[in-house]
Design a protein around this motif. Structure first.
Motif, PDB file in Angstrom:
ATOM      1  N   ASP A  76       6.536   1.360   9.317  1.00 57.12           N
ATOM      2  CA  ASP A  76       6.730  -0.097   9.397  1.00 57.12           C
ATOM      3  C   ASP A  76       6.142  -0.657  10.688  1.00 57.12           C
ATOM      4  O   ASP A  76       5.498  -1.708  10.686  1.00 57.12           O
ATOM      5  CB  ASP A  76       8.218  -0.455   9.299  1.00 57.12           C
ATOM      6  CG  ASP A  76       8.750  -0.301   7.881  1.00 57.12           C
ATOM      7  OD1 ASP A  76       7.926  -0.067   6.963  1.00 57.12           O
ATOM      8  OD2 ASP A  76       9.955  -0.429   7.690  1.00 57.12           O
ATOM      9  N   ASP A 171       8.593 -13.777  -7.523  1.00 54.38           N
ATOM     10  CA  ASP A 171       7.465 -13.668  -8.469  1.00 54.38           C
ATOM     11  C   ASP A 171       7.793 -12.797  -9.670  1.00 54.38           C
ATOM     12  O   ASP A 171       7.119 -12.868 -10.694  1.00 54.38           O
ATOM     13  CB  ASP A 171       6.215 -13.121  -7.741  1.00 54.38           C
ATOM     14  CG  ASP A 171       6.461 -11.789  -7.059  1.00 54.38           C
ATOM     15  OD1 ASP A 171       5.953 -10.767  -7.531  1.00 54.38           O
ATOM     16  OD2 ASP A 171       7.188 -11.753  -6.052  1.00 54.38           O
ATOM     17  N   SER A 200       8.718 -15.444  -2.178  1.00 54.60           N
ATOM     18  CA  SER A 200       7.940 -14.300  -2.638  1.00 54.60           C
ATOM     19  C   SER A 200       6.986 -13.900  -1.517  1.00 54.60           C
ATOM     20  O   SER A 200       6.055 -14.642  -1.208  1.00 54.60           O
ATOM     21  CB  SER A 200       7.140 -14.613  -3.899  1.00 54.60           C
ATOM     22  OG  SER A 200       6.201 -13.568  -4.114  1.00 54.60           O
TER      23      SER A 200
END
Ligand SMILES: Nc1nc2c(ncn2[C@@H]2O[C@H](COP(=O)(O)OP(=O)(O)O)[C@@H](O)[C@H]2O)c(=O)[nH]1
Ligand SMILES: [Mg+2]
Length: 223
Positions: A76, A171, A200
């Motif tokens: 990350d 989405d 989204s």
């Protein structure tokens, strides 16, 4: 016969010690004019994606850095660093939440004089991070559509205590039986006040509204 047992409540002691550290940490950040945002969710809800999207929106207005928490990887932090912002990875080595002491270590690795806004990605789960104050000014909880709208029933504490909510992956709403209205009702019963953003991170929809609100919070004077 009465047994002679001494009970030591380690959990309470540890939490109290952490709270003291977190309060000091927050005050230190206030002095430096740095606003700390703690992101919490299950693994895969979109914490890293939201941090990257928010950096894109706010990087022109604030000097941003990220502290990433993970049990055992740096993927990350590497993803965030690709955005060109300073990123620190804390590996907890098994611990399921970040503590104020861990955040202090992360801060040691950053040059704080050149920072306005600091994002903290907590360890992915809906339980452990809740009780552990990180020193953040704002605690944000994410839930993604595939996880289901029943999560406020199962993990009430995180929904009770978060300062803002993100429903991510809107989405894919058409492909899951996630009922947004049921979710909101369940969430509002626990937390009537906190703002909720439908987002989204894939399409970018809703990210601007969330980022605008966050910008207002960062600029608001510390309470
Ligand atoms: N369809 C869809 N996928 C997303 C969205 N946000 C994140 N993802 C994907 O979900 C996965 C987990 O996202 P990540 O940001 O790593 O979640 P984290 O574990 O909470 O940090 C990745 O494959 C992302 O590309 C979204 O809004 N829509
Ligand atoms: Mg992540």
């Amino acid at each position: 016969m009465m047994s002679d047992v001494t009970l030591i409540n380690i959990k309470e002691e540890i939490l109290a010690e952490n709270k003291g550290r977190a309060t000091k940490l927050r005050a230190g950040l206030d002095d430096k004019g740095i606003f700390l945002v703690n992101f919490m969710s299950s693994p895969g809800s979109g914490k890293t994606s939201l941090i990257v999207r928010t950096i894109e929106q706010l990087r022109d207005q604030f000097r941003i850095a990220v502290i990433e928490g993970d049990v055992d990887s740096a993927v990350d932090a590497e993803r965030v660093a690709e955005e060109g912002v300073p990123a620190v990875q804390i590996k907890t080595g098994g611990s399921c939440h970040l503590t104020a002491a861990m955040v202090e270590k992360g801060l040691d690795a950053l040059s704080l004089e050149s920072l306005d806004l600091l994002f903290l990605e907590n360890i992915g789960n809906l339980i452990c991070p809740v009780g552990s104050d990180t020193g953040a000014h704002l605690n944000v909880a994410l839930l993604s559509v595939p996880e289901g709208d029943d999560k406020p029933l199962k993990y009430p504490k995180i929904f009770k205590t978060a300062d803002a909510f993100i429903v991510n992956k809107t989405d894919v709403l058409d492909y899951f039986d996630f009922d947004l209205e049921s979710f909101k009702r369940r969430m509002r019963r626990l937390n009537p006040e906190a703002p909720l953003f439908e987002v989204s991170c894939k399409t970018g929809e809703g990210v601007d509204l969330w980022s605008r609100w966050l910008r207002g919070r960062v600029r608001a004077p510390a309470s």
